[in-house]
Motif scaffolding. Structure first.
Motif, PDB file in Angstrom:
ATOM      1  N   VAL A 198     -24.113  -2.511  33.973  1.00  0.00           N
ATOM      2  CA  VAL A 198     -24.742  -3.738  33.496  1.00  0.00           C
ATOM      3  C   VAL A 198     -25.774  -4.153  34.535  1.00  0.00           C
ATOM      4  CG1 VAL A 198     -24.397  -6.173  32.958  1.00  0.00           C
ATOM      5  CG2 VAL A 198     -22.723  -4.480  32.200  1.00  0.00           C
ATOM      6  N   LEU A 199     -27.023  -4.248  34.109  1.00  0.00           N
ATOM      7  CA  LEU A 199     -28.081  -4.745  34.988  1.00  0.00           C
ATOM      8  C   LEU A 199     -28.214  -6.240  34.766  1.00  0.00           C
ATOM      9  CD1 LEU A 199     -30.935  -2.088  34.621  1.00  0.00           C
ATOM     10  CD2 LEU A 199     -29.249  -2.312  36.459  1.00  0.00           C
ATOM     11  N   PHE A 200     -28.153  -6.992  35.854  1.00  0.00           N
ATOM     12  CA  PHE A 200     -28.291  -8.442  35.789  1.00  0.00           C
ATOM     13  C   PHE A 200     -29.695  -8.831  36.196  1.00  0.00           C
ATOM     14  CE2 PHE A 200     -27.347 -12.637  38.100  1.00  0.00           C
ATOM     15  CZ  PHE A 200     -27.574 -13.395  36.971  1.00  0.00           C
ATOM     16  N   PHE A 201     -30.405  -9.439  35.255  1.00  0.00           N
ATOM     17  CA  PHE A 201     -31.733  -9.997  35.487  1.00  0.00           C
ATOM     18  C   PHE A 201     -31.544 -11.499  35.578  1.00  0.00           C
ATOM     19  CE2 PHE A 201     -32.426  -5.999  33.399  1.00  0.00           C
ATOM     20  CZ  PHE A 201     -33.618  -5.506  33.915  1.00  0.00           C
ATOM     21  N   GLY A 238     -12.617  -1.798  35.509  1.00  0.00           N
ATOM     22  CA  GLY A 238     -13.061  -0.415  35.589  1.00  0.00           C
ATOM     23  C   GLY A 238     -13.992   0.039  34.487  1.00  0.00           C
ATOM     24  N   ARG A 239     -14.387  -0.853  33.600  1.00  0.00           N
ATOM     25  CA  ARG A 239     -15.204  -0.453  32.449  1.00  0.00           C
ATOM     26  C   ARG A 239     -16.694  -0.369  32.755  1.00  0.00           C
ATOM     27  NH1 ARG A 239     -13.493  -0.933  27.173  1.00  0.00           N
ATOM     28  NH2 ARG A 239     -15.394   0.256  26.850  1.00  0.00           N
ATOM     29  N   PHE A 240     -17.189  -1.179  33.723  1.00  0.00           N
ATOM     30  CA  PHE A 240     -18.618  -1.128  34.011  1.00  0.00           C
ATOM     31  C   PHE A 240     -18.894  -1.540  35.453  1.00  0.00           C
ATOM     32  CE2 PHE A 240     -17.885  -5.367  32.222  1.00  0.00           C
ATOM     33  CZ  PHE A 240     -18.580  -6.211  33.080  1.00  0.00           C
ATOM     34  N   ALA A 241     -19.959  -0.943  35.976  1.00  0.00           N
ATOM     35  CA  ALA A 241     -20.477  -1.319  37.282  1.00  0.00           C
ATOM     36  C   ALA A 241     -21.594  -2.338  37.064  1.00  0.00           C
ATOM     37  CB  ALA A 241     -21.025  -0.094  38.007  1.00  0.00           C
ATOM     38  N   VAL A 242     -21.985  -3.019  38.126  1.00  0.00           N
ATOM     39  CA  VAL A 242     -23.035  -4.030  38.031  1.00  0.00           C
ATOM     40  C   VAL A 242     -24.165  -3.692  38.991  1.00  0.00           C
ATOM     41  CG1 VAL A 242     -23.605  -6.472  38.382  1.00  0.00           C
ATOM     42  CG2 VAL A 242     -21.426  -5.837  37.315  1.00  0.00           C
ATOM     43  N   GLY A 243     -25.382  -3.803  38.486  1.00  0.00           N
ATOM     44  CA  GLY A 243     -26.580  -3.705  39.295  1.00  0.00           C
ATOM     45  C   GLY A 243     -27.337  -5.017  39.190  1.00  0.00           C
ATOM     46  N   VAL A 244     -27.763  -5.541  40.324  1.00  0.00           N
ATOM     47  CA  VAL A 244     -28.515  -6.798  40.351  1.00  0.00           C
ATOM     48  C   VAL A 244     -29.974  -6.439  40.628  1.00  0.00           C
ATOM     49  CG1 VAL A 244     -28.793  -9.037  41.467  1.00  0.00           C
ATOM     50  CG2 VAL A 244     -26.501  -8.044  41.216  1.00  0.00           C
ATOM     51  N   VAL A 245     -30.839  -6.766  39.694  1.00  0.00           N
ATOM     52  CA  VAL A 245     -32.250  -6.448  39.852  1.00  0.00           C
ATOM     53  C   VAL A 245     -32.862  -7.449  40.821  1.00  0.00           C
ATOM     54  CG1 VAL A 245     -34.440  -6.088  38.677  1.00  0.00           C
ATOM     55  CG2 VAL A 245     -32.291  -5.505  37.524  1.00  0.00           C
ATOM     56  N   VAL A 246     -33.528  -6.921  41.862  1.00  0.00           N
ATOM     57  CA  VAL A 246     -34.128  -7.819  42.850  1.00  0.00           C
ATOM     58  C   VAL A 246     -35.213  -8.649  42.161  1.00  0.00           C
ATOM     59  CG1 VAL A 246     -33.591  -6.348  44.839  1.00  0.00           C
ATOM     60  CG2 VAL A 246     -35.781  -6.105  43.707  1.00  0.00           C
ATOM     61  N   PRO A 247     -35.277  -9.927  42.489  1.00  0.00           N
ATOM     62  CA  PRO A 247     -36.197 -10.832  41.786  1.00  0.00           C
ATOM     63  C   PRO A 247     -37.652 -10.370  41.740  1.00  0.00           C
ATOM     64  CG  PRO A 247     -34.659 -12.101  43.098  1.00  0.00           C
ATOM     65  CD  PRO A 247     -34.432 -10.649  43.452  1.00  0.00           C
ATOM     66  N   GLN A 300     -37.001  -9.474  27.563  1.00  0.00           N
ATOM     67  CA  GLN A 300     -37.990 -10.542  27.669  1.00  0.00           C
ATOM     68  C   GLN A 300     -37.375 -11.911  27.907  1.00  0.00           C
ATOM     69  OE1 GLN A 300     -40.297 -10.321  24.094  1.00  0.00           O
ATOM     70  NE2 GLN A 300     -41.100  -8.315  24.570  1.00  0.00           N
ATOM     71  N   ARG A 301     -36.051 -11.995  28.081  1.00  0.00           N
ATOM     72  CA  ARG A 301     -35.396 -13.295  28.284  1.00  0.00           C
ATOM     73  C   ARG A 301     -34.575 -13.265  29.560  1.00  0.00           C
ATOM     74  NH1 ARG A 301     -32.060 -15.207  23.548  1.00  0.00           N
ATOM     75  NH2 ARG A 301     -31.861 -16.964  24.958  1.00  0.00           N
ATOM     76  N   TRP A 302     -34.596 -14.389  30.253  1.00  0.00           N
ATOM     77  CA  TRP A 302     -33.835 -14.524  31.485  1.00  0.00           C
ATOM     78  C   TRP A 302     -32.885 -15.691  31.351  1.00  0.00           C
ATOM     79  CZ3 TRP A 302     -38.272 -11.985  31.250  1.00  0.00           C
ATOM     80  CH2 TRP A 302     -38.496 -10.934  32.125  1.00  0.00           C
ATOM     81  N   PRO A 303     -31.743 -15.633  31.926  1.00  0.00           N
ATOM     82  CA  PRO A 303     -31.092 -14.460  32.508  1.00  0.00           C
ATOM     83  C   PRO A 303     -30.605 -13.524  31.401  1.00  0.00           C
ATOM     84  CG  PRO A 303     -29.576 -16.314  32.508  1.00  0.00           C
ATOM     85  CD  PRO A 303     -30.887 -16.830  31.982  1.00  0.00           C
ATOM     86  N   SER A 304     -30.458 -12.257  31.759  1.00  0.00           N
ATOM     87  CA  SER A 304     -29.977 -11.267  30.794  1.00  0.00           C
ATOM     88  C   SER A 304     -29.085 -10.248  31.469  1.00  0.00           C
ATOM     89  CB  SER A 304     -31.133 -10.519  30.142  1.00  0.00           C
ATOM     90  OG  SER A 304     -31.724 -11.290  29.138  1.00  0.00           O
TER      91      SER A 304
END
Length: 152
Positions: free
Chosen positions: A43-46, A72-81, A94-98
């Protein structure tokens, strides 16, 4: 890949905490291809700008709870601002946060905004069961050279 936030990036403390305390990884334009190519669900967090989108801080708090609800179902990636716009274009976001769900490097779906807990749990469960698909980006129509002319 370093988990340290790049020195020229200012992330809100609640967003940075995802990496510092909850095992998320920083994702930027330079490493997005490598990070997303890894197998499994990601999951990428924007987050977006917390002044324009204050609910991003709520999502940053809820995200580890969602991860715990699906152990254990998903890892998380945080997109740098500073790289959110560039990375978002890859996924038609096109929408934040997502939260953008990927599986084995392929787009699955996105959940935008802050939701009630029960809605979040239902939407994440659904996302984890969906098949990978094409990201909703702008594409170029491909037409066969021998296709018959048609209005449809």
């Amino acid at each position: 890949m370093s988990l340290d936030i790049p020195c020229d990036v200012q992330a809100p403390p609640l967003v940075a905490r995802l990496v510092e305390r909850h095992g998320a990884r920083w994702v930027d334009a330079a490493n997005v291809a490598a990070v997303t190519a890894e197998p499994g669900d990601l999951v990428l967090f924007f987050s977006g700008d917390p002044v324009r989108f204050p609910e991003c801080l709520d999502v940053a708090v809820v995200l580890p709870e969602l991860q715990a609800a699906f152990p254990g179902r998903f890892a998380v990636g945080v997109v740098v601002p500073t790289d959110e716009d560039a990375v978002a274009r890859r996924y038609g976001m096109q929408r934040w946060p997502s939260l953008v769900f990927l599986r084995d490097g392929r787009y699955v779906t996105a959940i935008a905004g802050m939701l009630d807990w029960t809605d979040y749990v239902a939407r994440v469960a659904e996302a984890l069961d969906l098949p990978a698909t094409r990201a909703p980006t702008i594409g170029i129509a491909v037409v066969s050279a021998d296709a018959a002319p048609s209005c449809h």
